[in-house]
Design a protein around this motif. Structure first.
Motif, mmCIF file in Angstrom:
data_model
loop_
_atom_site.group_PDB
_atom_site.id
_atom_site.type_symbol
_atom_site.label_atom_id
_atom_site.label_comp_id
_atom_site.label_asym_id
_atom_site.label_seq_id
_atom_site.Cartn_x
_atom_site.Cartn_y
_atom_site.Cartn_z
ATOM 1 N N THR A 1 1.156 8.138 5.217
ATOM 2 C CA THR A 1 -0.281 8.200 4.965
ATOM 3 C C THR A 1 -1.008 8.847 6.141
ATOM 4 O OG1 THR A 1 -0.233 6.237 3.577
ATOM 5 C CG2 THR A 1 -2.350 6.807 4.546
ATOM 6 N N ASN B 1 -13.514 14.119 -10.678
ATOM 7 C CA ASN B 1 -13.645 14.345 -9.236
ATOM 8 C C ASN B 1 -14.256 15.682 -8.861
ATOM 9 O OD1 ASN B 1 -12.565 11.877 -8.293
ATOM 10 N ND2 ASN B 1 -10.478 12.599 -8.692
ATOM 11 N N GLN C 1 -5.295 9.186 2.737
ATOM 12 C CA GLN C 1 -4.684 10.123 1.803
ATOM 13 C C GLN C 1 -3.246 9.717 1.479
ATOM 14 O OE1 GLN C 1 -6.492 13.031 0.779
ATOM 15 N NE2 GLN C 1 -8.176 11.990 1.850
ATOM 16 N N ASN D 1 -11.166 9.568 5.056
ATOM 17 C CA ASN D 1 -10.625 8.917 3.869
ATOM 18 C C ASN D 1 -9.099 8.931 3.905
ATOM 19 O OD1 ASN D 1 -13.275 8.625 2.763
ATOM 20 N ND2 ASN D 1 -13.187 10.764 2.100
ATOM 21 N N ASP E 1 -6.574 11.906 -2.227
ATOM 22 C CA ASP E 1 -7.443 10.836 -1.757
ATOM 23 C C ASP E 1 -7.042 9.491 -2.371
ATOM 24 O OD1 ASP E 1 -10.111 9.128 -2.190
ATOM 25 O OD2 ASP E 1 -10.344 10.355 -0.393
ATOM 26 N N ARG E 2 -6.853 8.483 -1.522
ATOM 27 C CA ARG E 2 -6.333 7.194 -1.971
ATOM 28 C C ARG E 2 -7.286 6.477 -2.921
ATOM 29 N NH1 ARG E 2 -6.546 2.206 1.038
ATOM 30 N NH2 ARG E 2 -5.025 0.700 0.266
ATOM 31 N N GLU E 3 -8.604 6.648 -2.728
ATOM 32 C CA GLU E 3 -9.578 5.938 -3.548
ATOM 33 C C GLU E 3 -9.901 6.687 -4.837
ATOM 34 O OE1 GLU E 3 -10.681 2.898 -3.002
ATOM 35 O OE2 GLU E 3 -9.452 2.777 -1.189
ATOM 36 N N THR E 4 -10.128 7.989 -4.747
ATOM 37 C CA THR E 4 -10.596 8.752 -5.908
ATOM 38 C C THR E 4 -9.479 9.473 -6.649
ATOM 39 O OG1 THR E 4 -10.989 10.775 -4.627
ATOM 40 C CG2 THR E 4 -12.781 9.144 -4.715
ATOM 41 N N GLU F 1 0.826 -1.204 0.000
ATOM 42 C CA GLU F 1 0.000 0.000 0.000
ATOM 43 C C GLU F 1 0.864 1.259 0.000
ATOM 44 O OE1 GLU F 1 -4.055 -1.011 2.337
ATOM 45 O OE2 GLU F 1 -2.209 -1.331 3.486
ATOM 46 N N SER G 1 -5.224 10.771 7.136
ATOM 47 C CA SER G 1 -6.653 10.704 6.829
ATOM 48 C C SER G 1 -7.251 12.101 6.841
ATOM 49 C CB SER G 1 -7.373 9.825 7.853
ATOM 50 O OG SER G 1 -8.775 9.900 7.687
#
Length: 421
Positions: A242, A140, A250, A248, A273-276, A119, A244
């Motif tokens: 990392t 986004n 980051q 979320n 943002d890690r997901e988007t 990760e 948050s």
């Protein structure tokens, strides 16, 4: 090579003079407020820049340096919870159930992260990560116009004393993120100021176009100095630990200059943002190694014989995710410098701070602000708004609560002004 920079990063040093006009609008009665102070659950220290929002609405504000906030809500709005979110902390909810809550203390808990090496090193080249985030801007960020309501405050300190406090409620027309800010406009709905009448404070610092920070310091919409393809090659990047934001995870990317250009570059940190892969926060400061370049960029005008030495030009820009999109939320700009007159032994320290928070947002039936109503980059808020009014001046508008130190400074300036009349 591009040489375009934030048009809002300009100051003019002038001898003080009088002259202003008043810009005002009225707000409705019929609101209640929720206020309090946000603290770290372990250290019990106040936390600044915590996002405070009414769940189910676009209404929000941020805590001040003392961790304090006040959120004003319409009696007709069915708000049951207030959400608190901050970099590196778990989100928290305050139950309001339509009842006014005043002066309570709210504790939020720091987050800790244990990630696998896969990760942590999923992006071996952090510059590629930044470029990938830019490639996803149109996914986004909003692709339709938004009308933002915000609160803007600028303060000027001479040494430790405030010599100017200017505040305004503003509206900002922000076009789609597929376009730059050239078509965006800002207007002042209501504003006020306090300016020191002391003769010793006759050197007046004028921050040009301050309310326009909401347009021009939106680095995602205006990527020219940090994020466009041409500028990315002039920085080196490395991954940080990392964290948050708003619950979320980051990616954290640190950057610094690796080239010499005709204008100063920046050093700082991106939060992605890690997901988007949406940019959610940026912290950056102007490189001070060549101060002549900095002076050429930020100083518009000064009196003859005055020496100007910049010490810091820094920014914080934050965004907030709502309903699958990411929106501008908060901007802070700090400029520190010294001034002295030739043949004098000691220099005087000045600090100019501009701060903007988005307090509401409309994304349907949005009309562009007419050019005749727009606040110009050539205007200074301090010269365009009237003096302080009563304590209920803001009515139902949401603002950034003044710190205790700012309230004390405002009280002193009011007394000085009353004595000078």
């Amino acid at each position: 090579m591009k040489t375009k920079h934030f048009a809002a990063i300009m100051m003019a040093l002038l001898l003080a003079f009088n002259g202003f006009f008043s810009v005002e609008a009225q707000t409705e009665d019929g609101y209640y407020s929720v206020s309090g102070i946000v603290k770290d659950s372990r250290t019990k220290k106040a936390i600044e820049n915590v996002n405070v929002s009414a769940v189910g609405t676009n209404i929000g504000t941020v805590t001040n340096e003392d961790g304090e906030f006040t959120l004003k809500l319409s009696d007709t709005t069915d708000v049951r919870e207030i959400a608190l979110s901050c970099l590196g902390y778990h989100n928290a909810l305050i139950r309001v159930a339509g009842k006014e809550k005043q002066g309570q203390t709210y504790l939020i808990f720091a987050e800790s992260f244990v990630l696998s090496e896969v990760e942590i090193f999923s992006w071996k080249n952090p510059r590629d990560l930044v470029k990938a985030a830019m490639d996803k801007v149109e996914t986004n960020y909003p692709m339709q116009p938004n009308l933002l309501t915000g609160f803007y405050r600028e303060t000027i300190q001479k040494r430790r004393s405030y010599i100017n406090i200017s505040e305004a409620v503003i509206q900002s027309y922000k076009g789609p993120y597929s376009t730059d800010a050239s078509g965006d406009r800002v207007r002042v709905l209501k504003g006020r100021k306090l300016v020191s009448p002391k003769k010793a404070d006759t050197l007046s610092i004028k921050l040009l176009g301050g309310p326009n920070m909401i347009s021009f310091i939106d680095i995602v919409k205006n990527p020219d100095i940090l994020l466009d393809d041409e500028m990315l090659q002039y920085f080196s990047y490395r991954m940080g630990e990392t964290t948050s934001i708003d619950g979320n995870l980051q990616f954290v990317v640190h950057f610094e200059p690796q080239a010499v250009l005709p204008f100063p570059l920046y050093t700082g940190t991106f939060y992605i943002d890690r997901e988007t892969l949406a940019f959610t926060r940026a912290e950056f400061s102007m490189d001070m190694r060549d101060r002549l370049k900095v002076i050429d960029l930020i100083l518009k005008e000064k009196p003859a014989g005055l020496r100007f030495t910049p010490e810091e030009v820094s920014y914080i820009v934050t965004y907030i995710q709502r309903d699958g999109k990411t929106y501008l939320n908060y901007i802070l700009n700090r400029i520190r410098f010294k001034c002295d007159w030739k043949r004098r032994l000691f220099a005087t320290n000045y600090t100019v701070v501009g701060e903007t928070v988005v307090t509401d947002r409309q994304d349907s039936n949005v009309a562009k602000i007419p050019s005749r109503e727009a606040f110009s980059m050539r205007q200074s808020l301090s010269y365009e708004v009237d003096s302080y009014y009563d304590d209920d001046f803001w009515g139902a508008y949401n603002i950034i609560e003044p710190t205790e130190s700012l309230e004390n400074a405002a009280g002193k300036l009011k007394k000085q002004i009353d004595k000078s009349k």
